[in-house]
Design a protein around this motif. Structure first.
Motif, PDB file in Angstrom:
ATOM      1  N   LEU A   4     -55.529  60.484  19.637  1.00 47.84           N
ATOM      2  CA  LEU A   4     -55.666  61.316  18.444  1.00 47.84           C
ATOM      3  C   LEU A   4     -55.591  62.802  18.786  1.00 47.84           C
ATOM      4  O   LEU A   4     -54.901  63.578  18.102  1.00 47.84           O
ATOM      5  CB  LEU A   4     -56.998  61.009  17.749  1.00 47.84           C
ATOM      6  CG  LEU A   4     -57.130  59.622  17.127  1.00 47.84           C
ATOM      7  CD1 LEU A   4     -58.561  59.386  16.654  1.00 47.84           C
ATOM      8  CD2 LEU A   4     -56.148  59.444  15.979  1.00 47.84           C
ATOM      9  N   GLN A   5     -56.281  63.222  19.838  1.00 44.88           N
ATOM     10  CA  GLN A   5     -56.264  64.632  20.215  1.00 44.88           C
ATOM     11  C   GLN A   5     -54.896  65.051  20.746  1.00 44.88           C
ATOM     12  O   GLN A   5     -54.431  66.165  20.495  1.00 44.88           O
ATOM     13  CB  GLN A   5     -57.354  64.885  21.257  1.00 44.88           C
ATOM     14  CG  GLN A   5     -58.767  64.764  20.683  1.00 44.88           C
ATOM     15  CD  GLN A   5     -59.833  64.841  21.742  1.00 44.88           C
ATOM     16  OE1 GLN A   5     -59.727  64.206  22.789  1.00 44.88           O
ATOM     17  NE2 GLN A   5     -60.871  65.616  21.496  1.00 44.88           N
ATOM     18  N   HIS A   6     -54.250  64.147  21.473  1.00 46.85           N
ATOM     19  CA  HIS A   6     -52.902  64.440  21.979  1.00 46.85           C
ATOM     20  C   HIS A   6     -51.900  64.578  20.838  1.00 46.85           C
ATOM     21  O   HIS A   6     -51.057  65.491  20.838  1.00 46.85           O
ATOM     22  CB  HIS A   6     -52.467  63.324  22.933  1.00 46.85           C
ATOM     23  CG  HIS A   6     -51.100  63.516  23.493  1.00 46.85           C
ATOM     24  ND1 HIS A   6     -50.155  62.516  23.533  1.00 46.85           N
ATOM     25  CD2 HIS A   6     -50.493  64.611  24.022  1.00 46.85           C
ATOM     26  CE1 HIS A   6     -49.046  62.967  24.067  1.00 46.85           C
ATOM     27  NE2 HIS A   6     -49.220  64.232  24.379  1.00 46.85           N
ATOM     28  N   GLU A   7     -51.974  63.669  19.860  1.00 44.90           N
ATOM     29  CA  GLU A   7     -51.057  63.744  18.722  1.00 44.90           C
ATOM     30  C   GLU A   7     -51.332  64.986  17.877  1.00 44.90           C
ATOM     31  O   GLU A   7     -50.402  65.603  17.349  1.00 44.90           O
ATOM     32  CB  GLU A   7     -51.171  62.478  17.878  1.00 44.90           C
ATOM     33  CG  GLU A   7     -50.708  61.207  18.578  1.00 44.90           C
ATOM     34  CD  GLU A   7     -49.230  61.236  18.942  1.00 44.90           C
ATOM     35  OE1 GLU A   7     -48.467  62.023  18.343  1.00 44.90           O
ATOM     36  OE2 GLU A   7     -48.835  60.477  19.846  1.00 44.90           O
ATOM     37  N   LEU A   8     -52.594  65.362  17.752  1.00 43.77           N
ATOM     38  CA  LEU A   8     -52.933  66.607  17.052  1.00 43.77           C
ATOM     39  C   LEU A   8     -52.305  67.792  17.773  1.00 43.77           C
ATOM     40  O   LEU A   8     -51.701  68.677  17.143  1.00 43.77           O
ATOM     41  CB  LEU A   8     -54.450  66.764  16.988  1.00 43.77           C
ATOM     42  CG  LEU A   8     -54.987  68.078  16.404  1.00 43.77           C
ATOM     43  CD1 LEU A   8     -54.509  68.284  14.968  1.00 43.77           C
ATOM     44  CD2 LEU A   8     -56.515  68.108  16.472  1.00 43.77           C
ATOM     45  N   HIS A   9     -52.435  67.832  19.075  1.00 47.17           N
ATOM     46  CA  HIS A   9     -51.819  68.898  19.883  1.00 47.17           C
ATOM     47  C   HIS A   9     -50.307  68.953  19.653  1.00 47.17           C
ATOM     48  O   HIS A   9     -49.738  70.036  19.428  1.00 47.17           O
ATOM     49  CB  HIS A   9     -52.115  68.645  21.367  1.00 47.17           C
ATOM     50  CG  HIS A   9     -51.255  69.417  22.303  1.00 47.17           C
ATOM     51  ND1 HIS A   9     -51.545  70.701  22.705  1.00 47.17           N
ATOM     52  CD2 HIS A   9     -50.075  69.091  22.928  1.00 47.17           C
ATOM     53  CE1 HIS A   9     -50.605  71.145  23.521  1.00 47.17           C
ATOM     54  NE2 HIS A   9     -49.706  70.180  23.679  1.00 47.17           N
ATOM     55  N   SER A  10     -49.662  67.790  19.720  1.00 44.85           N
ATOM     56  CA  SER A  10     -48.198  67.739  19.586  1.00 44.85           C
ATOM     57  C   SER A  10     -47.736  68.284  18.238  1.00 44.85           C
ATOM     58  O   SER A  10     -46.760  69.052  18.164  1.00 44.85           O
ATOM     59  CB  SER A  10     -47.708  66.301  19.759  1.00 44.85           C
ATOM     60  OG  SER A  10     -48.044  65.799  21.028  1.00 44.85           O
ATOM     61  N   ALA A  11     -48.443  67.902  17.173  1.00 43.03           N
ATOM     62  CA  ALA A  11     -48.064  68.374  15.838  1.00 43.03           C
ATOM     63  C   ALA A  11     -48.268  69.879  15.705  1.00 43.03           C
ATOM     64  O   ALA A  11     -47.426  70.592  15.120  1.00 43.03           O
ATOM     65  CB  ALA A  11     -48.868  67.634  14.778  1.00 43.03           C
ATOM     66  N   LEU A  12     -49.363  70.385  16.230  1.00 44.83           N
ATOM     67  CA  LEU A  12     -49.635  71.822  16.163  1.00 44.83           C
ATOM     68  C   LEU A  12     -48.576  72.610  16.927  1.00 44.83           C
ATOM     69  O   LEU A  12     -48.094  73.654  16.454  1.00 44.83           O
ATOM     70  CB  LEU A  12     -51.025  72.114  16.726  1.00 44.83           C
ATOM     71  CG  LEU A  12     -52.209  71.635  15.881  1.00 44.83           C
ATOM     72  CD1 LEU A  12     -53.502  71.673  16.697  1.00 44.83           C
ATOM     73  CD2 LEU A  12     -52.346  72.495  14.624  1.00 44.83           C
ATOM     74  N   VAL A  13     -48.198  72.139  18.110  1.00 43.45           N
ATOM     75  CA  VAL A  13     -47.181  72.830  18.912  1.00 43.45           C
ATOM     76  C   VAL A  13     -45.835  72.830  18.200  1.00 43.45           C
ATOM     77  O   VAL A  13     -45.113  73.831  18.202  1.00 43.45           O
ATOM     78  CB  VAL A  13     -47.067  72.184  20.310  1.00 43.45           C
ATOM     79  CG1 VAL A  13     -45.852  72.727  21.062  1.00 43.45           C
ATOM     80  CG2 VAL A  13     -48.328  72.450  21.116  1.00 43.45           C
ATOM     81  N   MET A  14     -45.480  71.706  17.573  1.00 46.70           N
ATOM     82  CA  MET A  14     -44.218  71.645  16.833  1.00 46.70           C
ATOM     83  C   MET A  14     -44.200  72.654  15.697  1.00 46.70           C
ATOM     84  O   MET A  14     -43.190  73.338  15.471  1.00 46.70           O
ATOM     85  CB  MET A  14     -43.991  70.230  16.288  1.00 46.70           C
ATOM     86  CG  MET A  14     -43.616  69.213  17.340  1.00 46.70           C
ATOM     87  SD  MET A  14     -43.167  67.590  16.632  1.00 46.70           S
ATOM     88  CE  MET A  14     -41.591  68.010  15.855  1.00 46.70           C
TER      89      MET A  14
END
Length: 530
Positions: free
Chosen positions: A453-463
């Motif tokens: 969940l935290q990794h996917e949150l990071h990925s979306a924010l970076v995109m």
């Protein structure tokens, strides 16, 4: 595993941290542990070597089976075989083949049926029968461990002939071992290795294993079951305050699969030391039924007693009204500790029978499983999410499961990278992170879920940051998102700190760590200081 391990606690063998915990006994709980002083996250509760261990059958035994010496997966139909008994092995030189803790002792028994076959091998080589056999062999290979095993709880009073547990064990374990191996032994061999042995003994071992065994996932993907003399007295709670890990790489071979139990949330002096024997993302009905079926006790912990499950509403249903008027309330069990309880709306007088709720939830579980079996495209998951959302609270564990699948697809497939989709993904991540923290604040059971969940949150924010900057928005204006992305990926890595010896944790950590390196390079290139 609960309800009274009546045997004496071997204090010398139980590596308790001096003065940290104490063993207690009660009529209701049997033996359990309490904190002898205030404990902080990271404090050691105990370590101990396994009493006995053995492989589980692989998920697809037609393709691979575990080597009986080291448990590494080997091809089922073309792999090597033990020269003495014919069971699948990684190599004829595998050290575990002569080690009595692994295959050394059982090979003598399994050699009573020396024939090798290539047809119907999952039934011919039943790896789930090896642990009960190894339990039986302790009487000759390690008498002191045999004594400890004999003192463990089997709950045979709940496993009489005619029960599912008894009949299943009888068909797949007891009769298999007795008919194919034990009954074929000559008297000298039987007296030497299995002086006390009967079908009843094997049934007791199956009961001990079902009640007490812990699951170990090896780096190669194989799963073992292991019995621990003292860890098994730890009390169950659906909000556990400890986490256990297993050693896989050690200098001393005797320390393989040694368990370490540590505190993950503050525990005040006198409070119980707890672990969890069920799934943290199941609802109360499912958890309590699983514990009754496998551990033979009815959980009455704080989470089970709370209709809202710690304010998460992870089992809550939507109220559909009385047929004449629409209601936007939610249904919760009136008494979650009563299996027959009605579910009542919090806004109107409508009630639903508990059995109806159980039937509906079971049907939904089958729908989710069907989508998983078909590969689970974004469209399929979204359609199912829309349909089930008509009946379930947004936080329901079925919807959690669907959202957890969706957010790993959003942003990674063509047509699903728009700002709208990414913002939807961010909201899903934050919602599920909030639920996960409430259910498992110490990452005792849901560390992999939290890391994803935290990794996917990071990925979306970076995109979103990269897209916005590419469209001309200054990075200074995007610093809050960049800072949030950094916090998320650091949190993801931290969630996995105790999971590095398991294949899933190790692989996930490697993926997330690579993304962190890419993120750090991006920040350095753009001269972003966060």
């Amino acid at each position: 595993m609960k309800k009274a391990d009546r045997g004496k606690l071997d204090v010398l063998n139980l590596n308790l941290v001096l003065c940290f915990i104490k063993a207690r006994t009660s009529e209701e709980l049997g033996r359990y542990l309490i904190a002898a002083r205030d404990l902080a996250p990271g404090d050691l509760v105990l370590t101990e070597r396994p009493l006995v261990f053995g492989p589980k059958a692989t998920v697809v035994p037609e393709a691979t089976m575990p080597c009986v010496g080291c448990y590494r997966p080997v091809p089922t139909d073309v792999g090597e075989r033990c020269a003495k008994c014919g069971w699948p092995v990684c190599s004829g030189n595998c050290p575990g083949l002569t080690d009595p803790r692994h295959h050394g002792a059982e090979c003598v028994i399994l050699s009573a049926r020396p024939e090798c076959v290539l047809d119907n091998m999952p039934d011919y080589y039943r790896h789930d029968a090896l642990l009960p056999l190894r339990c039986a062999l302790l009487q000759s290979t390690a008498p002191e461990l045999w004594t400890k095993l004999s003192e463990m709880q089997s709950h045979m009073e709940c496993r009489s002939p005619g029960t599912d547990a008894y009949d299943e064990a009888n068909e797949f374990i007891v009769e298999y071992l007795m008919n194919n191996f034990i009954n074929k032994l000559d008297e000298e061999t039987k007296k030497k290795y299995l002086p006390e042995m009967s079908a009843e003994h094997l049934h007791v071992f199956c009961g001990i294993i079902d009640t007490n065994a812990l699951e170990i996932r090896l780096l190669e993907g194989t799963e073992l079951l292991a019995l621990y003399t003292n860890t098994c007295i730890m009390e169950h709670s659906c909000i556990p305050n400890t986490k256990h890990t297993f050693s896989h790489v050690t200098k001393d071979r005797n320390d393989f699969f040694k368990i370490t139990v540590k505190v993950v949330v503050p525990v005040l002096k006198g409070n119980h030391i707890t672990t969890m024997y069920s799934h943290a993302l199941w609802g109360t009905q499912a958890r309590r039924q699983h514990l009754k079926d496998t551990k033979y006790f009815a959980c009455r912990c704080e989470r089970c007693a709370d209709p809202t499950e710690l304010g998460t509403y992870i089992s809550a249903m939507k109220c559909l009204g009385d047929g004449d008027s629409i209601c936007d309330g939610i249904h919760l069990p009136e008494d979650p500790l009563d299996d027959e309880t009605d579910w009542a709306c919090n806004k109107c007088s409508v009630k639903v029978n508990g059995s109806q709720v159980l039937m509906l939830i079971s049907q939904m579980a089958e729908e989710i499983e069907a989508v998983e079996m078909m590969g689970g495209t974004i469209q399929m998951w979204e359609d199912l999410l829309c349909r089930l959302s008509m009946f379930l609270h947004p936080n329901h564990y079925h919807l959690f499961s669907i959202k957890h699948s969706l957010l790993q697809l959003y942003g990674r497939q063509a047509g699903y990278t728009s700002d709208e989709i990414l913002n939807r993904k961010i909201k899903m991540c934050k919602d599920l992170i909030d639920i996960t923290k409430k259910l498992d604040p110490g990452n005792a059971r849901l560390s992999l879920y939290m890391a994803v969940l935290q990794h996917e949150l990071h990925s979306a924010l970076v995109m979103i940051v990269k897209k916005a900057n590419g469209e001309g928005k200054p990075l200074d204006d995007l610093k809050p998102l960049i800072s949030e992305a950094k916090t998320a990926i650091n949190g993801a890595l931290d969630s996995l700190k105790d999971d590095m010896e398991e294949i899933a944790g190790k692989k996930l950590f490697a993926v997330i760590n690579e993304n962190k390196k890419d993120f750090d390079k991006y920040c350095k290139k753009k001269k972003i200081n966060v």
